[in-house]
Design a protein around this motif. Structure first.
Motif, PDB file in Angstrom:
ATOM      1  N   GLN A 221      14.571  33.283  49.739  1.00  0.00           N
ATOM      2  CA  GLN A 221      15.657  32.727  50.536  1.00  0.00           C
ATOM      3  C   GLN A 221      16.424  31.682  49.745  1.00  0.00           C
ATOM      4  N   THR A 222      17.659  31.488  50.096  1.00  0.00           N
ATOM      5  CA  THR A 222      18.472  30.418  49.535  1.00  0.00           C
ATOM      6  C   THR A 222      19.540  30.035  50.535  1.00  0.00           C
ATOM      7  N   LEU A 223      19.845  28.748  50.607  1.00  0.00           N
ATOM      8  CA  LEU A 223      20.814  28.263  51.569  1.00  0.00           C
ATOM      9  C   LEU A 223      22.203  28.849  51.347  1.00  0.00           C
ATOM     10  N   LEU A 224      22.498  29.217  50.112  1.00  0.00           N
ATOM     11  CA  LEU A 224      23.825  29.712  49.786  1.00  0.00           C
ATOM     12  C   LEU A 224      23.907  31.234  49.788  1.00  0.00           C
ATOM     13  N   GLN A 225      22.892  31.896  50.337  1.00  0.00           N
ATOM     14  CA  GLN A 225      22.827  33.346  50.219  1.00  0.00           C
ATOM     15  C   GLN A 225      24.056  34.043  50.774  1.00  0.00           C
ATOM     16  N   GLY A 226      24.597  33.562  51.917  1.00  0.00           N
ATOM     17  CA  GLY A 226      25.741  34.231  52.509  1.00  0.00           C
ATOM     18  C   GLY A 226      26.943  34.220  51.591  1.00  0.00           C
ATOM     19  N   LEU A 227      27.265  33.036  51.071  1.00  0.00           N
ATOM     20  CA  LEU A 227      28.419  32.909  50.190  1.00  0.00           C
ATOM     21  C   LEU A 227      28.251  33.723  48.919  1.00  0.00           C
ATOM     22  N   PHE A 228      27.086  33.641  48.316  1.00  0.00           N
ATOM     23  CA  PHE A 228      26.889  34.293  47.031  1.00  0.00           C
ATOM     24  C   PHE A 228      26.750  35.806  47.163  1.00  0.00           C
ATOM     25  N   GLU A 229      26.143  36.275  48.232  1.00  0.00           N
ATOM     26  CA  GLU A 229      26.034  37.716  48.430  1.00  0.00           C
ATOM     27  C   GLU A 229      27.421  38.335  48.592  1.00  0.00           C
ATOM     28  N   GLN A 230      28.362  37.564  49.122  1.00  0.00           N
ATOM     29  CA  GLN A 230      29.728  38.059  49.313  1.00  0.00           C
ATOM     30  C   GLN A 230      30.560  37.941  48.038  1.00  0.00           C
ATOM     31  N   GLY A 231      30.044  37.223  47.041  1.00  0.00           N
ATOM     32  CA  GLY A 231      30.787  37.045  45.805  1.00  0.00           C
ATOM     33  C   GLY A 231      31.657  35.801  45.788  1.00  0.00           C
ATOM     34  N   ARG A 232      31.534  34.954  46.822  1.00  0.00           N
ATOM     35  CA  ARG A 232      32.384  33.775  46.920  1.00  0.00           C
ATOM     36  C   ARG A 232      31.988  32.662  45.949  1.00  0.00           C
ATOM     37  N   GLY A 233      30.890  32.856  45.237  1.00  0.00           N
ATOM     38  CA  GLY A 233      30.478  31.865  44.259  1.00  0.00           C
ATOM     39  C   GLY A 233      31.209  31.990  42.932  1.00  0.00           C
ATOM     40  N   SER A 234      32.122  32.935  42.849  1.00  0.00           N
ATOM     41  CA  SER A 234      32.873  33.155  41.615  1.00  0.00           C
ATOM     42  C   SER A 234      34.102  32.254  41.558  1.00  0.00           C
ATOM     43  N   SER A 235      34.403  31.731  40.375  1.00  0.00           N
ATOM     44  CA  SER A 235      35.635  30.962  40.184  1.00  0.00           C
ATOM     45  C   SER A 235      36.858  31.858  40.346  1.00  0.00           C
ATOM     46  N   GLY A 236      36.637  33.158  40.314  1.00  0.00           N
ATOM     47  CA  GLY A 236      37.727  34.112  40.475  1.00  0.00           C
ATOM     48  C   GLY A 236      37.951  34.553  41.906  1.00  0.00           C
ATOM     49  N   TRP A 237      37.198  33.979  42.858  1.00  0.00           N
ATOM     50  CA  TRP A 237      37.338  34.414  44.251  1.00  0.00           C
ATOM     51  C   TRP A 237      38.736  34.093  44.766  1.00  0.00           C
ATOM     52  N   ASP A 238      39.348  35.083  45.413  1.00  0.00           N
ATOM     53  CA  ASP A 238      40.675  34.932  46.000  1.00  0.00           C
ATOM     54  C   ASP A 238      40.510  34.865  47.513  1.00  0.00           C
ATOM     55  N   ASN A 239      40.697  33.680  48.084  1.00  0.00           N
ATOM     56  CA  ASN A 239      40.514  33.512  49.522  1.00  0.00           C
ATOM     57  C   ASN A 239      41.573  34.242  50.337  1.00  0.00           C
ATOM     58  N   TYR A 240      42.741  34.451  49.773  1.00  0.00           N
ATOM     59  CA  TYR A 240      43.803  35.145  50.495  1.00  0.00           C
ATOM     60  C   TYR A 240      43.495  36.644  50.596  1.00  0.00           C
ATOM     61  N   ALA A 241      43.042  37.219  49.477  1.00  0.00           N
ATOM     62  CA  ALA A 241      42.703  38.639  49.461  1.00  0.00           C
ATOM     63  C   ALA A 241      41.277  38.886  49.935  1.00  0.00           C
ATOM     64  N   ASP A 242      40.497  37.801  50.060  1.00  0.00           N
ATOM     65  CA  ASP A 242      39.105  37.866  50.493  1.00  0.00           C
ATOM     66  C   ASP A 242      38.265  38.761  49.577  1.00  0.00           C
ATOM     67  N   LYS A 243      38.428  38.560  48.267  1.00  0.00           N
ATOM     68  CA  LYS A 243      37.644  39.333  47.306  1.00  0.00           C
ATOM     69  C   LYS A 243      37.582  38.579  45.991  1.00  0.00           C
ATOM     70  N   ASP A 244      36.626  38.980  45.158  1.00  0.00           N
ATOM     71  CA  ASP A 244      36.480  38.381  43.829  1.00  0.00           C
ATOM     72  C   ASP A 244      37.386  39.104  42.849  1.00  0.00           C
ATOM     73  N   VAL A 245      38.032  38.319  42.000  1.00  0.00           N
ATOM     74  CA  VAL A 245      38.839  38.883  40.914  1.00  0.00           C
ATOM     75  C   VAL A 245      38.197  38.367  39.626  1.00  0.00           C
ATOM     76  N   PRO A 246      37.184  39.057  39.113  1.00  0.00           N
ATOM     77  CA  PRO A 246      36.379  38.559  37.985  1.00  0.00           C
ATOM     78  C   PRO A 246      37.182  38.127  36.772  1.00  0.00           C
ATOM     79  N   GLU A 247      38.273  38.837  36.484  1.00  0.00           N
ATOM     80  CA  GLU A 247      39.055  38.493  35.289  1.00  0.00           C
ATOM     81  C   GLU A 247      39.750  37.143  35.426  1.00  0.00           C
ATOM     82  N   ASN A 248      39.848  36.630  36.638  1.00  0.00           N
ATOM     83  CA  ASN A 248      40.462  35.312  36.838  1.00  0.00           C
ATOM     84  C   ASN A 248      39.460  34.166  36.731  1.00  0.00           C
ATOM     85  N   ALA A 249      38.170  34.487  36.761  1.00  0.00           N
ATOM     86  CA  ALA A 249      37.135  33.452  36.843  1.00  0.00           C
ATOM     87  C   ALA A 249      37.133  32.506  35.652  1.00  0.00           C
ATOM     88  N   ASN A 250      37.455  33.010  34.489  1.00  0.00           N
ATOM     89  CA  ASN A 250      37.475  32.152  33.292  1.00  0.00           C
ATOM     90  C   ASN A 250      38.870  32.073  32.687  1.00  0.00           C
TER      91      ASN A 250
END
Length: 270
Positions: A221-250
């Motif tokens: 278990q982990t407290l952040l499981q919901g966010l991370f399972e959805q991919g929201r832990g990425s610096s590339g996460w796009d809140n408007y599109a509600d998805k991760d854009v990996p190429e934007n993360a770095n």
């Protein structure tokens, strides 16, 4: 216009604020560590070379006086989540003192367009800065590498994971976050910083990548499981599109050319 040379850091504690102070001093900048009176007696090697000033963050006149006296061009907030309400009065003081740029306490997952509590709070403050006429710079870094054991609750190399644990997330070492912040603020022209955002990533990883053999029957278990399972832990996460854009993360990493970003293995000595 020349890069900025004069800074004030609020929340100059040992986690990230003090490290930013140290990194700015190493760049030859003029730095004021703005501390609350309750923290005035705290001595830290991270603050060596900086001027120490104390004020109640809620006292707009007092903070503005300090900023004006030190000819502060940029205010950097490194306040913890529980103290974010103080950012509005810091912004008021910055405006009164004629500060040119405000760097709010982001240093985590992207918040623009977010709907979760912490993202809404930070986005609302960005809107407040804009309505006040103060340019801002937002820096998204993913999770601090040093915090991985804290959020998983186990010894280094043995992480508790709820769900599959395969979702990728961004993580960046504290010293890299501080170094990047100091670098861009002291080398880039203001036009590249005003109302801009940078997304950086020291390493893209997953919890499972660093799991070693766990005891049989260990609860995952982990407290952040919901966010991370959805991919929201990425610096590339796009809140408007509600998805991760990996190429934007770095995408912001290029603003610090030649830098060797630390890995999770190096920082946690796995």
């Amino acid at each position: 216009m020349s890069p900025y040379t004069s800074f004030a850091v609020a929340g100059a504690g040992p986690t990230i604020g003090g490290r930013i102070v140290k990194a700015l001093v190493e760049q030859g900048a003029s730095v004021v560590a703005l501390l609350r009176p309750s923290s005035a007696s705290i001595s830290s090697p991270l603050l060596e070379g900086a001027k120490i000033a104390t004020a109640d963050y809620a006292d707009v006149k007092a903070v503005a006086s300090i900023l004006r006296e030190n000819k502060t061009q940029v205010v950097i907030s490194a306040l913890a989540y529980g103290a974010l309400s103080s950012q509005s009065t810091l912004a008021d003081a910055a405006k009164e003192a004629g500060v040119k740029l405000f760097v709010p306490s982001e240093f985590g997952m992207p918040t623009e367009g977010g709907k979760a509590a912490h993202t809404v709070t930070k986005s609302q403050f960005a809107d407040y800065l804009k309505s006040s006429g103060i340019p801002s710079l937002r820096i998204y870094t993913g999770m601090f590498m040093e915090f991985i054991p804290q959020f998983t609750g186990v010894d280094l190399g043995k992480f508790l994971v709820l769900g599959k644990g395969d979702a990728s997330f961004s993580t960046t070492a504290l010293d890299d976050v501080a170094g990047f912040t100091a670098h861009v603020l002291t080398t880039l022209p203001p036009a590249k910083l005003h109302d801009a955002s940078f997304r950086v990533e020291g390493e893209r990883t997953s919890f499972n990548k660093h799991v070693t053999s766990l005891p049989e029957g260990y609860v995952k278990q982990t407290l952040l499981q919901g966010l991370f399972e959805q991919g929201r832990g990425s610096s590339g996460w796009d809140n408007y599109a509600d998805k991760d854009v990996p190429e934007n993360a770095n995408s912001g990493n290029a603003a610090w050319p030649g830098h060797q970003w630390k890995t999770v293995k190096e920082v946690l000595e796995l």
